[in-house]
Design a protein around this motif. Structure first.
Motif, PDB file in Angstrom:
ATOM      1  N   LEU A   1      13.238  14.294  62.032  1.00 58.80           N
ATOM      2  CA  LEU A   1      14.565  14.847  61.727  1.00 58.80           C
ATOM      3  C   LEU A   1      14.875  14.752  60.237  1.00 58.80           C
ATOM      4  O   LEU A   1      15.528  15.642  59.674  1.00 58.80           O
ATOM      5  N   ALA A   2      14.420  13.671  59.586  1.00 63.30           N
ATOM      6  CA  ALA A   2      14.693  13.509  58.161  1.00 63.30           C
ATOM      7  C   ALA A   2      14.003  14.572  57.327  1.00 63.30           C
ATOM      8  O   ALA A   2      14.482  14.923  56.241  1.00 63.30           O
ATOM      9  N   ALA A   3      12.872  15.090  57.820  1.00 63.16           N
ATOM     10  CA  ALA A   3      12.157  16.142  57.088  1.00 63.16           C
ATOM     11  C   ALA A   3      12.636  17.541  57.442  1.00 63.16           C
ATOM     12  O   ALA A   3      12.208  18.528  56.818  1.00 63.16           O
ATOM     13  N   LEU A   4      13.544  17.652  58.406  1.00 58.45           N
ATOM     14  CA  LEU A   4      14.004  18.955  58.893  1.00 58.45           C
ATOM     15  C   LEU A   4      14.666  19.827  57.820  1.00 58.45           C
ATOM     16  O   LEU A   4      14.549  21.054  57.878  1.00 58.45           O
ATOM     17  N   PRO A   5      15.392  19.259  56.833  1.00 59.96           N
ATOM     18  CA  PRO A   5      16.010  20.124  55.810  1.00 59.96           C
ATOM     19  C   PRO A   5      15.033  21.027  55.079  1.00 59.96           C
ATOM     20  O   PRO A   5      15.449  22.038  54.492  1.00 59.96           O
ATOM     21  N   LEU A   6      13.736  20.716  55.079  1.00 57.50           N
ATOM     22  CA  LEU A   6      12.762  21.587  54.427  1.00 57.50           C
ATOM     23  C   LEU A   6      12.686  22.954  55.104  1.00 57.50           C
ATOM     24  O   LEU A   6      12.252  23.934  54.492  1.00 57.50           O
ATOM     25  N   VAL A   7      13.121  23.024  56.358  1.00 51.78           N
ATOM     26  CA  VAL A   7      13.046  24.282  57.105  1.00 51.78           C
ATOM     27  C   VAL A   7      14.120  25.263  56.633  1.00 51.78           C
ATOM     28  O   VAL A   7      13.937  26.485  56.720  1.00 51.78           O
ATOM     29  N   PHE A   8      15.233  24.755  56.130  1.00 48.74           N
ATOM     30  CA  PHE A   8      16.375  25.596  55.792  1.00 48.74           C
ATOM     31  C   PHE A   8      16.536  25.726  54.279  1.00 48.74           C
ATOM     32  O   PHE A   8      16.365  24.750  53.548  1.00 48.74           O
ATOM     33  N   PRO A   9      16.894  26.918  53.792  1.00 47.21           N
ATOM     34  CA  PRO A   9      17.221  27.046  52.361  1.00 47.21           C
ATOM     35  C   PRO A   9      18.463  26.222  52.030  1.00 47.21           C
ATOM     36  O   PRO A   9      19.358  26.060  52.869  1.00 47.21           O
ATOM     37  N   SER A  10      18.509  25.712  50.815  1.00 46.67           N
ATOM     38  CA  SER A  10      19.632  24.842  50.451  1.00 46.67           C
ATOM     39  C   SER A  10      20.964  25.578  50.434  1.00 46.67           C
ATOM     40  O   SER A  10      22.011  24.960  50.670  1.00 46.67           O
ATOM     41  N   PHE A  11      20.943  26.901  50.187  1.00 45.90           N
ATOM     42  CA  PHE A  11      22.225  27.607  50.162  1.00 45.90           C
ATOM     43  C   PHE A  11      22.863  27.659  51.545  1.00 45.90           C
ATOM     44  O   PHE A  11      24.077  27.825  51.671  1.00 45.90           O
ATOM     45  N   VAL A  12      22.057  27.497  52.603  1.00 48.49           N
ATOM     46  CA  VAL A  12      22.611  27.418  53.952  1.00 48.49           C
ATOM     47  C   VAL A  12      23.476  26.166  54.069  1.00 48.49           C
ATOM     48  O   VAL A  12      24.536  26.181  54.699  1.00 48.49           O
ATOM     49  N   GLY A  13      23.022  25.077  53.448  1.00 50.78           N
ATOM     50  CA  GLY A  13      23.829  23.863  53.432  1.00 50.78           C
ATOM     51  C   GLY A  13      25.133  24.053  52.691  1.00 50.78           C
ATOM     52  O   GLY A  13      26.179  23.533  53.097  1.00 50.78           O
ATOM     53  N   ALA A  14      25.077  24.803  51.571  1.00 48.00           N
ATOM     54  CA  ALA A  14      26.309  25.081  50.821  1.00 48.00           C
ATOM     55  C   ALA A  14      27.272  25.909  51.654  1.00 48.00           C
ATOM     56  O   ALA A  14      28.493  25.664  51.650  1.00 48.00           O
TER      57      ALA A  14
END
Length: 258
Positions: free
Chosen positions: A81-94
């Motif tokens: 789960l900690a490595a999961l952010p690599l799947v999504f572009p950072s602008f999705v987080g924004a």
């Protein structure tokens, strides 16, 4: 050799174009590079990249330690789960942060229930938070791989001699994973330097945002800022390479006794 030269030429071509375009463009280069329209985005870029690299170095190393060296329940699941952010572009987080915390957003009513007014996240803190959450895996993965390859005998011996867990981590683990932490933090720094989506959505004035804003009305400034960004990235990589030459002896000493 020919293939390496060809690849190098392909990668150097954009930089050569920026140098040529800047040299043959605006004659007021000194004024342009010393103006507030350049220095402010440059300062903001360096602050954001440095802060993000530092926070991910701490968070990524801590997560790697927890998932590889402790009896954390469901450790493998948390590592995935900690490595999961690599799947999504950072602008999705924004976008998610904006949709959640803006007035009328997903968290507007829950925050209002505890007396907190929802406000649109903007500026440095929002960009730093999103980039930290989405780039931490760049530190987590190499540090976890390094820890998994190290024997636990030194750590166990230190614990038997009465060292506290923090002292063991500081004096034994950190010297052995320092190279992996540095490599991951360098990737994060370069990522933050080049990020565009997060800083635009959260309205933080960095070099990439200034380059985009000036692309039509002031192309000379846009090109000059692009060259500045490229040279900054090259300087960071060159500095890391210079420091890397000193690492092998330190790490070899740390692992030879294991």
């Amino acid at each position: 050799m020919a293939a390496a030269t060809l690849v190098g030429a392909v990668f150097a071509a954009p930089l050569a174009y920026l140098v040529w375009r800047t040299a043959t463009g605006d004659e007021r280069l000194v004024d342009l590079y010393t103006s507030s329209s350049t220095l402010t985005p440059l300062r903001n870029t360096l602050v954001l990249a440095g802060a993000t690299a530092a926070s991910t170095a701490v968070l990524g190393t801590a997560l790697a330690w927890l998932t590889t060296r402790t009896d954390l329940p469901l450790g493998r699941m948390w590592a995935a789960l900690a490595a999961l952010p690599l799947v999504f572009p950072s602008f999705v987080g924004a976008l998610a942060l904006t949709a959640s915390l803006s007035p009328g957003g997903l968290l507007d009513e829950p925050l209002g229930a505890v007396g907190i007014e929802a406000t649109r996240p903007e500026g440095f803190w929002g960009a730093w938070l999103v980039l930290t959450l989405f780039t931490t895996p760049y530190v987590l993965l190499p540090v976890a791989a390094r820890l998994a390859s190290l024997p636990r005998s030194l750590e166990e011996s230190a614990r038997l001699l009465g060292r506290s867990p923090f002292a063991v981590f500081r004096t034994i683990v950190v010297p052995q994973v320092r190279g992996a932490v540095g490599a991951g933090a360098l990737l994060v720094f370069l990522y933050a330097l080049s990020d565009f989506g997060v800083v635009v959505l959260l309205r933080y004035d960095t070099l990439t945002r200034a380059i985009y804003a000036n692309r039509v009305l002031d192309r000379d400034q846009s090109v000059a800022l692009s060259l500045l960004l490229a040279l900054l990235a090259l300087a960071v990589v060159a500095g890391e390479r210079a420091l890397a030459r000193r690492r092998p002896a330190i790490e070899a000493t740390g692992t030879s006794g294991a």
